[in-house]
Design an enzyme around this catalytic site. Structure first.
Site, PDB file in Angstrom:
ATOM      1  CB  SER A 160      -0.896   0.001   1.245  1.00 25.64           C
ATOM      2  OG  SER A 160      -1.705   1.154   1.274  1.00 25.64           O
ATOM      3  N   GLY A 161       0.647   2.139  -0.959  1.00 23.31           N
ATOM      4  CA  GLY A 161       1.453   3.344  -1.072  1.00 23.31           C
ATOM      5  C   GLY A 161       2.592   3.234  -2.054  1.00 23.31           C
ATOM      6  CB  THR A 165      -4.097   3.766  -7.624  1.00 24.67           C
ATOM      7  OG1 THR A 165      -4.601   2.829  -6.658  1.00 24.67           O
ATOM      8  CG2 THR A 165      -5.265   4.498  -8.257  1.00 24.67           C
ATOM      9  CG  ASN A 207      -1.586   5.400  -1.055  1.00 22.61           C
ATOM     10  OD1 ASN A 207      -1.466   6.520  -1.545  1.00 22.61           O
ATOM     11  ND2 ASN A 207      -1.922   4.346  -1.773  1.00 22.61           N
ATOM     12  CB  SER A 210      -4.928   3.854   0.421  1.00 22.65           C
ATOM     13  OG  SER A 210      -4.937   2.452   0.570  1.00 22.65           O
ATOM     14  CB  SER A 211      -7.069   1.046  -4.175  1.00 20.97           C
ATOM     15  OG  SER A 211      -6.705   1.873  -5.246  1.00 20.97           O
ATOM     16  N   GLY A 440      -2.709  -3.509  -1.750  1.00 20.75           N
ATOM     17  CA  GLY A 440      -1.393  -4.045  -1.432  1.00 20.75           C
ATOM     18  C   GLY A 440      -1.375  -4.736  -0.080  1.00 20.75           C
ATOM     19  CD  GLU A 442      -4.373  -2.622   3.826  1.00 22.14           C
ATOM     20  OE1 GLU A 442      -4.690  -1.705   3.048  1.00 22.14           O
ATOM     21  OE2 GLU A 442      -5.132  -3.055   4.718  1.00 22.14           O
TER      22      GLU A 442
END
Length: 802
Positions: A160-161, A165, A207, A210-211, A440, A442
């Site tokens: 994540s980050g 995306t 992020n 973040s999605s 991503g 986590e």
């Protein structure tokens, strides 16, 4: 030993830590018995000259850096890490590992995107001849789809980050640009992004965008390689974020953008004020996001909705629902006793009235649905009070269900605008390029059911990567009888077996406990301990009072708190909440909950739990990916603070290590990434040799072609296929393109000569005809003039005679 002089580059040995890796250094100065070095982090290191002489010299490729890491001379952890570091500092965020693209998030904008760069990669004979770029991956997938007439997919993965995306958006931008038609459908595919991001992305501590859901965007091309539509599949929207956020995090973007972008009149019609006035938005003490203009983004969303054919009525219903969520979050309850039973009342009926007005349900019905529970017993309905805690849970469950339904409706609406189903009589070809952007890996201080599902999805993606890059490739070498030194790699299949594959796996146990009337989070944890206590990938709680368990994932050990696991997995609406929705006078809300309203209580209990649904959808996704030719983009997060151009060596190395990047470099360097059946190879490249191949077998013909064009090295013949290096495949394609171009030029020249000669013949024929007609006309004219002259002469003669 070798003498070290000023300017030499060497490797300083790593420490004894698990994540320590050798660091590059440059000799700054030699002072007698001491040598002063400056390492890659800018620190000066003074060592004894005798120690310096024993240091390993750096290979020239590691000094300057390379675009493709299979060209590294220092093929180890330190060489890979330093290559990314020096390229990152030179503002080169993309690097290849064969055809795998490694993208390091710069946390800032670079002027390396847009029409000019798209045109550059589109016109290239071979995209890998240009600097590594996300557009090159888009071009390779597009070119391979046209070449093989087979579906492709781009799998974008990372923490994540790490920038997944944004990479997805760049791939879609490239594909829509090279489609060639530049029609409405291409614009609509791009317009879907701001809507999905607004309703499905949020600011987290790692992020800013973040999605919080996964998506697979399948872009469809017709047989002329023009985009004719697309389809979006979504996975596991994070529902808990709607009702609770951690410190320094936000709820979904749409709430803040709506409040920032709406006019005062619009907000008044929805009974809205400011973001800080709503409990669901203020828990993280973070109402704004640096570098993000919520008011501007709201305008972008509204324009995108118009482009995707959202009607004004549908748009209003969506924002009524979002506003209702905010009002529902502000409903508070006051405890009381009722017949010696814990009960509660609503403390702010005006807030209930606002939410009820937006959802068009009776205010009294809403209050009753939150503060009382109905039970059917012995032929009659019994209503009993609930505690404050239970009322809050019911309210939150209703809100999560409402927002999730709105999100699903939006995705379906977008698909109805951009997806073109195949007709029964449609026999035209259709290929696709899918782009996967999924949450991503986590690991937070507090991890729950959502994190387990997210990390299970990442385990699946890692296994897919392992299968494509290592397992399948090496198994094929073995089947084809290719001599090969096997590359060892970390296989996470055992973790997947524990989570969802083998009997008594995690998801099966969660599902089982969720269906038991007496099932609790504690009983679920007990079953985990009993069934997996001897599994090396399972970490047991240290004591019976702990509600945590650990899983040793491919990316590290994560501890999960089982509190609320079963409720999140059940994810069902109670009969009281279904009755509340059924009382609405708004068809939009009634249609969104049609499935729930049409099911009986027992049917709802038997419906698949969230974990089972997620596993099934992931299974379908993995089968889809396996049926495509895959391109991988590995996104790397350079630091945990979202700071531009700051490279944390330890953090980056952890990501490279667990993603198997060193093994990927080795197998891409020594392996044969391109393979063709003998028949395909001969059909495609037979024109490159002058010798006759007519009486040869396809295997012998393949051998002759490869020997003639590639020499004797770096390719292998198997039992059914020929195996090539990527560079050799590029060489063959370039040779084929040059030959075809020369033949086309020859044909064009011959055709132009033929056309010129035909034009000359026609011109000559026309000129002769014109000349003939002109001479005839001139002679006729002269004859007529002579005839008239003779007539006058005759007339004059006769007149004189008379």
């Amino acid at each position: 030993m070798a003498f070290k002089a000023q300017g030499d580059h060497v490797w300083l040995e790593a420490g004894d830590g698990e994540n320590d890796v050798a660091i590059g250094a440059c000799v700054k100065e030699v002072q007698g018995a001491s040598v002063i070095l400056v390492d890659d982090e800018g620190k000066e290191v003074v060592i004894d000259r005798s120690v310096a002489e024993s240091l390993k010299h750096m290979h020239p490729s590691s000094v300057e850096g390379v675009e493709n890491m299979i060209e590294l001379g220092d093929l180890d952890e330190a060489g890979i890490l330093r290559n990314l570091l020096i390229r990152y500092r030179a503002n080169k965020i993309y690097t290849y590992v064969g055809s795998v693209l490694v993208a390091v998030n710069p946390y800032c904008s670079f002027p390396i995107y847009g029409t000019a760069y798209i045109s550059r990669y589109q016109k290239a004979v071979n995209a890998t001849d240009l600097p590594p770029h996300i557009y090159a991956t888009g071009e390779m997938s597009f070119a391979m789809m046209k070449r093989e007439k087979h579906n492709q997919c781009v799998v974008i993965s990372g923490e994540s980050g790490a920038g997944k995306t944004e990479s997805t958006k760049f791939i879609l931008q490239y594909l829509t640009a090279v489609s060639g038609r530049h029609s409405t459908i291409e614009e609509q595919i791009l317009d879907a992004n701001p809507i999905l991001e607004a309703f499905g992305n949020a600011k987290t501590i790692r992020n800013d965008n973040s999605s919080r859901f996964g998506k697979y965007i399948d872009v469809h091309f017709n047989d002329s390689w023009v985009i004719e539509g697309a389809k979006i599949d979504h996975y596991l929207l994070e529902q808990s974020r709607i009702v609770a956020q951690m410190p320094n995090e936000r709820n979904y973007h749409i709430f803040y953008r709506m409040l920032a972008g709406m006019s005062p009149q619009e907000k008044k019609s929805l009974h809205l004020t400011h973001a800080q006035d709503y409990y669901y938005l203020s828990q993280g003490n973070c109402l704004t996001c640096e570098g993000m203009d919520d008011a501007y983004e709201y305008d972008v969303i509204r324009k995108a909705m118009t482009a995707l054919w959202f009607t004004e009525e549908e748009t209003q219903f969506i924002f009524r629902s979002i506003a209702a969520v905010l009002h529902l979050g502000n409903i508070s309850f006051e405890a009381k006793m009722e017949d010696n039973i814990e009960a509660c009342d609503v403390m702010n009926p005006e807030t209930v009235a606002a939410a009820a007005d937006l959802l068009q349900v009776p205010k009294e019905h809403m209050e009753e649905a939150f503060t009382r529970k109905s039970t059917f017993a012995e032929g009659e309905m019994i209503y009993s009070p609930v505690s404050v805690e239970r009322a809050t849970d019911i309210r939150d469950a209703f809100v999560k269900g409402l927002y999730s339904k709105v999100f699903i409706w939006i995705v379906n609406k977008i698909n109805s605008s951009i997806y073109k189903p195949r007709g029964k009589d449609d026999t035209s070809g259709r290929q696709s390029i899918g782009v996967l952007d999924i949450f991503g890996f986590e690991k937070f201080d507090m991890n729950s059911f959502e994190q387990l599902c997210i990390n299970y999805a990442n385990e699946n993606l890692q296994q897919f990567f392992v299968a494509q890059i290592f397992k399948n490739e090496q198994e094929e070498y073995d089947r084809e009888g290719i001599e090969w030194n096997f590359v060892t790699f970390v296989d996470n299949q055992e973790v997947l077996d524990m989570l969802a594959e083998k009997p008594m796996n995690f998801i099966a146990l969660i599902d089982e406990e969720s269906r038991f009337p007496q099932g609790t989070d504690e009983s679920f944890l007990d079953k985990l301990n009993y069934n997996h206590k001897d599994n090396k990938h399972f970490v047991r709680p240290k004591s019976r009072v702990q509600s945590q368990f650990g899983v040793v994932h491919f990316a590290g050990t994560v501890y999960y708190d089982t509190t609320g696991f079963l409720d999140k997995n059940r994810n069902t609406f109670s009969a009281d909440l279904v009755d509340l929705i059924s009382s609405s006078k708004c068809n939009f809300f009634l249609n969104m909950f049609f499935k729930e309203r049409s099911m009986g209580t027992e049917t709802r209990k038997r419906s698949p739990t969230l974990g089972v649904q997620f596993r099934r959808s992931l299974d379908v996704l993995m089968k889809t990916l396996a049926s495509c030719r895959s391109f991988f983009v590995r996104c790397v997060k350079p630091n945990n603070y979202k700071k531009p151009m700051e490279f944390d060596r330890e953090l980056c190395w952890q990501q490279l290590r667990y993603s198997g990047m060193l093994e990927t470099v080795r197998i891409r360097k020594s392996g044969y990434a391109m393979r063709h059946t003998f028949e395909e190879f001969v059909t495609r490249y037979h024109m490159l040799v002058r010798d006759s191949l007519r009486d040869m077998s396809s295997r012998d013909a393949s051998h002759l072609i490869a020997t003639s064009l590639l020499g004797q090295e770096n390719w292998k013949l198997g039992t059914k296929r020929i195996f090539l290096k990527e560079s050799q495949d590029v060489l063959l394609e370039e040779s084929r393109a040059q030959l075809l171009s020369s033949k086309i030029i020859f044909l064009q020249r011959a055709m132009r000569r033929y056309l010129r000669m035909r034009r000359a013949r026609r011109t000559r024929k026309g000129a002769v005809l014109i000349q003939s007609r002109w001479r005839g006309y001139r002679n006729r004219k002269a004859f007529l003039a002579m005839k008239r002259g003779f007539a006058r002469l005759q007339a004059t003669f006769r007149a004189r005679k008379l």
